[in-house]
Design an enzyme around this catalytic site. Sequence first.
Site: not given
Ligand code: PRE
Length: 308
Positions: A187, A189
């Site tokens: 992911t 950010f």
């Molecule tokens: O819920 C979390 O722990 C988040 O940080 C959000 C979030 C997202 O929105 O994509 C971040 C990374 C993961 O892929 C899953 C959820």
Amino acid sequence: MASFSACSPLELPHKFSLKVAYQGVPGAYSELAARTACPGCFTLPCRTLSGAVLAVESGEADRAVLPVESTMDGTALRNYDLLLRHDVRVAREITLFVRYCLLAMPGVRKAGLRRVMSHPVALAHCGRALDRLGVDREPVEDTAGAVRLLSTRRMFDAAAIASARAGEIYGLDVIDEGVQDEAWNTTRFLIVSRDGEVGVGARAPKKTSMVVAHAGDNAMVMLRRVLSAFASRGVNLTKLEVVGGDGGVVVRKGRRLRAFARVMVVDFEGSVEEEENVREAVKEVEGSAAFVRVLGCYASDRTVYNLE
Ligand SMILES: O=C(O)C(=O)C[C@]1(C(=O)O)C=C[C@@H](O)C=C1
């Protein structure tokens, strides 16, 4: 080629600790991203992502963390929308390797599970494992929030999908790990601030993020224009995604109410603030688009941080 790091910080601890807002509770991936990008920071948990961005806009926090894309889902347009609606700039990027765990109260086994809770993105990323378990899926606001809920309500028929760190914080056991559908799951950010910044890695190569909208043209025309503006000046694109389907117009009683634009999210190497050819490419795109917004110029970081 992206490098892979066990956990080397993007920058040295700040002299004065930054306050970094994120959506969720401690142990959420966004909090892990905040701590990795800004070592030694104070973190400010927020119920919603817009709350986190508002905290920066109002001065309550110095930074906010926004998940903007994942290898399994592509761009999270809803989060780019927050960048467009608020007065913040991208200050840096950070990519985490996300290896989801299945967490449950001590003693609970997979066979006893009736439901699994997590953030909707995490539930979607683990669809095959959930199908195999044959459980109900219950979306909640963040991954770590699911773990905390199970722990405080002492639920013995449920599990959560979250980080191992969230399990440690709220006292749940890891009953399975690496439960995402694709082994390689990351992911990305964006860390935003009021003014943006190139940051401590000022000598690192820069990149710029931009959103472009066209109301009328088809995707091919729009793509060709953007590609040619950058390619003709030798500016390399690092991301280009067209989101928002076909666009369209809402007509009611013969009156055109609102035109929906097709949106493109474009990242490219270089800085619109420092390089003439980059500035010219953006100007050319601006000449034919309905809307262009440069979201920020920041140090490029292609490392994938593995926090396991
Ligand atoms: O819920 C979390 O722990 C988040 O940080 C959000 C979030 C997202 O929105 O994509 C971040 C990374 C993961 O892929 C899953 C959820």
